[in-house]
Design a protein around this motif. Structure first.
Motif, PDB file in Angstrom:
ATOM      1  N   THR A 102      -0.567   9.428  -3.302  1.00 15.05           N
ATOM      2  CA  THR A 102      -0.765   8.688  -2.054  1.00 15.05           C
ATOM      3  C   THR A 102      -1.322   7.295  -2.315  1.00 15.05           C
ATOM      4  OG1 THR A 102      -1.298  10.785  -1.028  1.00 15.05           O
ATOM      5  CG2 THR A 102      -1.781   8.834   0.241  1.00 15.05           C
TER       6      THR A 102
ATOM      7  N   GLU B  23       4.480  -5.278  -1.652  1.00 13.87           N
ATOM      8  CA  GLU B  23       3.392  -5.182  -0.688  1.00 13.87           C
ATOM      9  C   GLU B  23       2.853  -6.546  -0.272  1.00 13.87           C
ATOM     10  OE1 GLU B  23       3.643  -1.313  -2.837  1.00 13.87           O
ATOM     11  OE2 GLU B  23       3.762  -3.402  -3.435  1.00 13.87           O
TER      12      GLU B  23
ATOM     13  N   LEU C  52       0.896  -0.172   1.667  1.00 11.88           N
ATOM     14  CA  LEU C  52       1.921  -0.139   2.724  1.00 11.88           C
ATOM     15  C   LEU C  52       1.466   0.675   3.926  1.00 11.88           C
ATOM     16  CD1 LEU C  52       5.222   0.172   0.657  1.00 11.88           C
ATOM     17  CD2 LEU C  52       4.308  -1.844   1.816  1.00 11.88           C
ATOM     18  N   LEU C  53       0.691   1.734   3.690  1.00 10.97           N
ATOM     19  CA  LEU C  53       0.175   2.533   4.803  1.00 10.97           C
ATOM     20  C   LEU C  53      -0.804   1.722   5.653  1.00 10.97           C
ATOM     21  CD1 LEU C  53      -0.317   5.986   3.035  1.00 10.97           C
ATOM     22  CD2 LEU C  53       1.365   5.417   4.813  1.00 10.97           C
TER      23      LEU C  53
ATOM     24  N   THR D 260       3.493   0.198  -5.037  1.00  8.19           N
ATOM     25  CA  THR D 260       4.632   1.076  -5.334  1.00  8.19           C
ATOM     26  C   THR D 260       5.279   0.788  -6.682  1.00  8.19           C
ATOM     27  OG1 THR D 260       6.151  -0.428  -4.211  1.00  8.19           O
ATOM     28  CG2 THR D 260       5.208   1.382  -2.902  1.00  8.19           C
TER      29      THR D 260
ATOM     30  N   ARG E 243      -0.450   5.094  -4.371  1.00  6.89           N
ATOM     31  CA  ARG E 243       0.625   4.112  -4.547  1.00  6.89           C
ATOM     32  C   ARG E 243       1.141   3.569  -3.216  1.00  6.89           C
ATOM     33  NH1 ARG E 243       5.295   5.803  -8.214  1.00  6.89           N
ATOM     34  NH2 ARG E 243       5.865   3.730  -7.550  1.00  6.89           N
ATOM     35  N   TRP E 244       0.945   4.316  -2.154  1.00  7.91           N
ATOM     36  CA  TRP E 244       1.445   3.918  -0.842  1.00  7.91           C
ATOM     37  C   TRP E 244       0.345   3.344   0.037  1.00  7.91           C
ATOM     38  CZ3 TRP E 244       6.502   3.633  -0.370  1.00  7.91           C
ATOM     39  CH2 TRP E 244       7.272   4.360  -1.266  1.00  7.91           C
TER      40      TRP E 244
END
Length: 116
Positions: free
Chosen positions: A2, A78, A8-9, A67, A4-5
């Motif tokens: 998670t 990002e 973006l989250l 990512t 890595r995201w």
């Protein structure tokens, strides 16, 4: 995984939190050309700045939180998302506050055109 995201989250959360402002009078997404003219030149300038800083090894991104998808010159995806999302959210906030203040001024004025 998670991690890595995460970047973006956070950007998605920014969009989700500010999206309702469009319906409160911001009118940012209703004018996509105007939004693009406001955001894209600034985003391009900051992306160039990032590319130079990355190439000079002055600036870096922790691979744990991105990512791994890179644009030209090693700029992470990002960063592009950040330079598009954050100004759009700021414009939504500004547009909504402006619309609410405009409504408040109109509702606070006496009917009949005021004193002459």
């Amino acid at each position: 995984m998670t991690d890595r995201w995460q970047y973006l989250l956070v950007m998605a959360a920014c969009l989700l939190v500010t999206m309702p402002l469009e319906f409160l009078g911001a009118r940012v997404y209703r004018h996509p050309v105007r939004l693009a003219r406001a955001v894209l030149p600034v985003a391009a300038g900051f992306l160039l700045w990032d590319a130079v800083a990355i190439a000079a090894r002055v600036w870096m991104f922790n691979p744990r939180y991105v990512t791994g998808i890179e644009l030209a010159f090693g700029v992470p995806l990002e960063e592009l998302v950040f330079f598009l999302v954050v100004p759009a959210c700021a414009l939504l906030t500004y547009g909504c506050v402006e619309a609410l203040l405009r409504r408040a001024r109109r509702s606070g004025q006496p009917s009949g055109g005021g004193a002459r």
